[in-house]
Design an enzyme around this catalytic site. Structure first.
Site, PDB file in Angstrom:
ATOM      1  N   GLU A  79       0.823  -1.202   0.000  1.00 19.47           N
ATOM      2  CA  GLU A  79       0.000   0.000   0.000  1.00 19.47           C
ATOM      3  C   GLU A  79       0.859   1.255   0.000  1.00 19.47           C
ATOM      4  O   GLU A  79       0.565   2.220  -0.720  1.00 19.47           O
ATOM      5  CB  GLU A  79      -0.935  -0.006   1.219  1.00 19.47           C
ATOM      6  CG  GLU A  79      -1.941  -1.139   1.245  1.00 19.47           C
ATOM      7  CD  GLU A  79      -1.368  -2.458   1.748  1.00 19.47           C
ATOM      8  OE1 GLU A  79      -2.120  -3.438   1.810  1.00 19.47           O
ATOM      9  OE2 GLU A  79      -0.149  -2.517   2.067  1.00 19.47           O
ATOM     10  N   ALA A 190       6.510 -36.443 -12.690  1.00 17.97           N
ATOM     11  CA  ALA A 190       6.525 -36.563 -14.140  1.00 17.97           C
ATOM     12  C   ALA A 190       6.340 -38.034 -14.472  1.00 17.97           C
ATOM     13  O   ALA A 190       6.962 -38.905 -13.852  1.00 17.97           O
ATOM     14  CB  ALA A 190       7.842 -36.054 -14.717  1.00 17.97           C
ATOM     15  N   TRP A 206      15.599 -38.948 -18.718  1.00 13.99           N
ATOM     16  CA  TRP A 206      14.611 -37.980 -18.242  1.00 13.99           C
ATOM     17  C   TRP A 206      13.259 -38.353 -18.818  1.00 13.99           C
ATOM     18  O   TRP A 206      13.168 -38.738 -19.986  1.00 13.99           O
ATOM     19  CB  TRP A 206      14.990 -36.561 -18.661  1.00 13.99           C
ATOM     20  CG  TRP A 206      16.264 -36.076 -18.076  1.00 13.99           C
ATOM     21  CD1 TRP A 206      17.475 -36.004 -18.676  1.00 13.99           C
ATOM     22  CD2 TRP A 206      16.433 -35.589 -16.757  1.00 13.99           C
ATOM     23  NE1 TRP A 206      18.412 -35.482 -17.821  1.00 13.99           N
ATOM     24  CE2 TRP A 206      17.787 -35.220 -16.626  1.00 13.99           C
ATOM     25  CE3 TRP A 206      15.598 -35.419 -15.656  1.00 13.99           C
ATOM     26  CZ2 TRP A 206      18.313 -34.699 -15.452  1.00 13.99           C
ATOM     27  CZ3 TRP A 206      16.120 -34.896 -14.492  1.00 13.99           C
ATOM     28  CH2 TRP A 206      17.464 -34.542 -14.396  1.00 13.99           C
ATOM     29  N   ARG A 220      10.188 -25.165  -7.381  1.00 14.74           N
ATOM     30  CA  ARG A 220      11.069 -25.243  -6.205  1.00 14.74           C
ATOM     31  C   ARG A 220      11.394 -23.856  -5.679  1.00 14.74           C
ATOM     32  O   ARG A 220      11.425 -23.631  -4.470  1.00 14.74           O
ATOM     33  CB  ARG A 220      12.359 -25.968  -6.579  1.00 14.74           C
ATOM     34  CG  ARG A 220      12.192 -27.441  -6.840  1.00 14.74           C
ATOM     35  CD  ARG A 220      13.514 -28.064  -7.269  1.00 14.74           C
ATOM     36  NE  ARG A 220      13.357 -29.451  -7.685  1.00 14.74           N
ATOM     37  CZ  ARG A 220      14.297 -30.150  -8.321  1.00 14.74           C
ATOM     38  NH1 ARG A 220      15.458 -29.578  -8.611  1.00 14.74           N
ATOM     39  NH2 ARG A 220      14.079 -31.400  -8.660  1.00 14.74           N
ATOM     40  N   THR A 232      14.369 -42.199  -3.144  1.00 14.29           N
ATOM     41  CA  THR A 232      14.759 -41.204  -4.144  1.00 14.29           C
ATOM     42  C   THR A 232      16.226 -40.834  -3.987  1.00 14.29           C
ATOM     43  O   THR A 232      16.948 -40.648  -4.973  1.00 14.29           O
ATOM     44  CB  THR A 232      13.876 -39.946  -4.021  1.00 14.29           C
ATOM     45  OG1 THR A 232      12.508 -40.309  -4.237  1.00 14.29           O
ATOM     46  CG2 THR A 232      14.270 -38.893  -5.029  1.00 14.29           C
ATOM     47  N   GLY A 326       8.730 -40.586  -4.310  1.00 12.70           N
ATOM     48  CA  GLY A 326       8.238 -41.737  -5.044  1.00 12.70           C
ATOM     49  C   GLY A 326       6.820 -42.092  -4.649  1.00 12.70           C
ATOM     50  O   GLY A 326       6.200 -41.463  -3.778  1.00 12.70           O
ATOM     51  N   GLY A 327       6.314 -43.160  -5.274  1.00  8.86           N
ATOM     52  CA  GLY A 327       4.919 -43.522  -5.101  1.00  8.86           C
ATOM     53  C   GLY A 327       4.531 -43.944  -3.700  1.00  8.86           C
ATOM     54  O   GLY A 327       3.427 -43.659  -3.239  1.00  8.86           O
ATOM     55  N   ALA A 331       1.727 -41.848  -1.644  1.00  8.84           N
ATOM     56  CA  ALA A 331       0.476 -42.456  -1.189  1.00  8.84           C
ATOM     57  C   ALA A 331       0.266 -42.222   0.301  1.00  8.84           C
ATOM     58  O   ALA A 331      -0.850 -41.919   0.751  1.00  8.84           O
ATOM     59  CB  ALA A 331       0.487 -43.958  -1.499  1.00  8.84           C
TER      60      ALA A 331
END
Length: 591
Positions: A79, A190, A206, A220, A232, A326-327, A331
């Protein structure tokens, strides 16, 4: 003369004009509010964490006279910047704010700028999400005769609702923090077109295109921390930097219950950015010592699960966390209810493999009707890839809990997790945020052979690490700290140089740093009377700087910290109270 209601409803011309003017008025308000929201996002990731504030000042004819955004906590309010840009055109104009000003410092700088500039009307996208700030600035502006409208509170329309949604989204991390007491968490992955995040061998470089990876670096740079699991680290050995995007480099967090981690990993290099390993209490004590020798912080949990970890980092003041895990961990995080948004990069590739991992592991669902549906889904092509994003949890709407315009906020002891005799402070948006050395209060202090003005206590403190050292690099470091745009950036420069080039730090720093901080605090509280009054109002209470990771200036996670900042403030308070007693005694004697 016919009653007013009869005349209005019996004249189609007047009704049509009134409706059209209303629509135009709403469309104008919505347009400028959306602009304020867009402006506020310009600082996202440059310094972190901080809420996003934007302000647009428009003349009665609908032209933009000035605009500004809050660069970071501890810098000039949006402001005030907009008023400076608009100058004399402020008088009688309308100021558009994506969010109600948040004054934690008792000086009402943002409100004062609008009042003194002669702004006639203020339109606010949303009230402040934090309860101790909500409604305060709005009441103050109204008390000065400014007309204040909050989107959605008096008039509802589709165009205003859409503008309001922009304001909610741009500060989704702060709103989620206020409502859920965990940081805003974004799960990013991805995958190939057939839903794989790696080949059966584990190879994953990749999947997505270079353009998509650049977008990840930007994500990031807008996050306070990036979190991965132990697998990972073992498989990918990531760096988790924001090297190709704008913004700061986030803290790296590794969750590993067993600490079955390699001794050589890019994440153990903390020369530029810190790494925190979260693990089960008692896990591999010898490896914990090894990590500590590398400068990696280890935090133990009685129960290592995403909910406990996120609640902890909420206490550390983080607003946003990017999950690149990771998965299995993904989860678990989804099942724990800590993931708020999903961002998926889908590459036009097929890898196959019955054992190739997928982005989300077992959730225990056996029917498609149990699937989790995303909200506000967006689609975007990024190079050859498709980016799909959406919310797993809607951004909470504050309208149901907004007080009336005459309501006042009082702290309810029944919901305060701390004892009333202890006052905790940490971030600059806390109730006693002005006690922070990061608060936006410039001080003028002696430095070397001269006096200089410093943007905050933190600027002055960090610069003193290098004063008197006869090395051009030390002089350069002082100048970088002095000109840093925010306390966060000043701290980053000072801490990184101290860690990377300890020879630049004055030899007596450990002996004098407490005195340096005390003198800076004394200057700050003596310069600003309202801060001194606030400090004196805490008489009888213990002051604790609630940083759970700073074991010197803060109180630590479980009270194991030395809390020197809180101690110095209590010492300063005692000094002031002693002066008050002497002053009162002298007055009594004079009478």
């Amino acid at each position: 003369m016919a009653p007013l209601s009869f005349r209005l409803f019996s004249s189609p011309l007047i009704c049509r004009a009134t409706l059209d003017n209303g629509r135009n008025h709403h469309a104008t308000d919505a347009s400028f509010i959306r602009r304020a929201a867009d402006l506020s996002e310009m600082s996202a990731g440059l310094t972190s964490p901080h809420p996003n504030f934007g302000c647009v000042i428009a003349t009665p004819s609908g032209k933009v006279a000035g605009e500004g955004y809050l660069y970071a906590q501890g810098t000039k309010p949006a402001e005030a910047l907009a008023v400076e840009a608009a100058g004399e055109f402020c008088r009688g104009s309308t100021a558009y704010l994506n969010m109600e000003p948040g004054d934690c410092h008792g000086d009402h700088t943002a409100v004062s700028a609008l009042v003194q500039a002669g702004v006639g009307r203020v339109v606010v996208g949303i009230r402040h999400p934090l309860q101790h700030l909500r409604g305060s600035a709005i009441r103050e502006m109204r008390s000065h005769g400014i007309e204040v409208n909050v989107l959605g509170e008096d008039v509802q329309s589709k165009v205003l609702e859409d503008a309001r949604k922009c304001c909610l989204l741009v500060n989704a991390p702060l709103i989620h923090r206020a409502c859920s007491r965990v940081p805003f968490s974004l799960l990013k992955y991805a995958m190939t077109l057939d839903g794989k995040i790696a080949a059966s061998s584990g190879h994953a470089a990749w999947i997505s295109s270079k353009l998509s990876r650049t977008r990840v670096f930007e994500l990031r740079g807008r996050s306070d921390a990036v979190i991965v699991g132990g697998n990972t680290v073992r498989q990918d050995d990531p760096r988790l930097t924001a090297r190709h995007g704008q913004g700061h480099t986030p803290t790296r967090i590794v969750m590993s219950q067993s600490l079955d981690l390699p001794e050589k990993a890019n994440l153990w290099d903390v020369s530029e950015v810190s790494t925190i390993v979260a693990t089960q209490r008692g896990a591999r004590k010898s490896y914990q010592k090894f990590l500590a020798s590398k400068g990696v912080e280890v935090v133990e949990f009685d129960m290592l699960n995403p909910r406990e970890v996120m609640e902890y980092f909420h206490l550390r003041g983080y607003l946003s966390i990017l999950w690149e895990c990771g998965g299995t961990l993904a989860a678990s995080a989804i099942a724990s209810g800590v993931i708020h948004k999903v961002v998926a990069f889908i590459a036009p590739k097929i890898i196959g493999g019955s054992k190739a991992p997928s982005p989300v592991g077992e959730l225990g669902m056996v029917e498609m009707t149990q699937a989790l549906n995303l909200i506000d889904v967006c689609y975007e092509q990024v190079g050859p890839d498709m980016l799909v994003s959406g919310f797993l949890q809607p951004v909470p709407d504050l309208l149901p809990v907004i007080p009336s315009e005459d309501a006042t906020f009082e702290i309810d002891p029944s919901v305060n997790p701390f004892e009333s005799s202890i006052i905790f402070f940490y971030k600059t948006w806390d109730l006693y945020g002005s006690f922070s050395n990061f608060s936006p209060h410039p001080i003028r202090m002696p430095f070397g052979d001269d006096y200089r003005t410093w943007s905050s206590v933190e600027h002055y403190y960090q610069a003193n690490k290098f004063v008197g050292v006869e090395n051009p690099l030390a002089h350069d470091c002082v100048e970088k700290i002095r000109t840093a745009k925010s306390p966060e950036e000043a701290a980053l420069v000072g801490r990184s140089k101290q860690r990377q080039q300890p020879e630049l730090v004055r030899s007596d720093w450990e002996d004098v740093k407490i005195e340096v901080m005390y003198m800076a605090l004394k200057c700050k509280f003596s310069t600003y009377p309202h801060l001194k009054t606030m400090l004196l109002s805490t008489a009888g209470s213990v002051l604790v700087e609630a940083s759970p990771h700073d074991l010197f200036w803060g109180g630590g996670r479980e009270g194991e910290g030395l809390n020197y900042l809180g101690r110095l403030l209590m010492q300063l308070r005692s000094e002031y109270l002693g002066e008050s007693s002497v002053s009162a005694e002298n007055t009594s004697l004079a009478v």
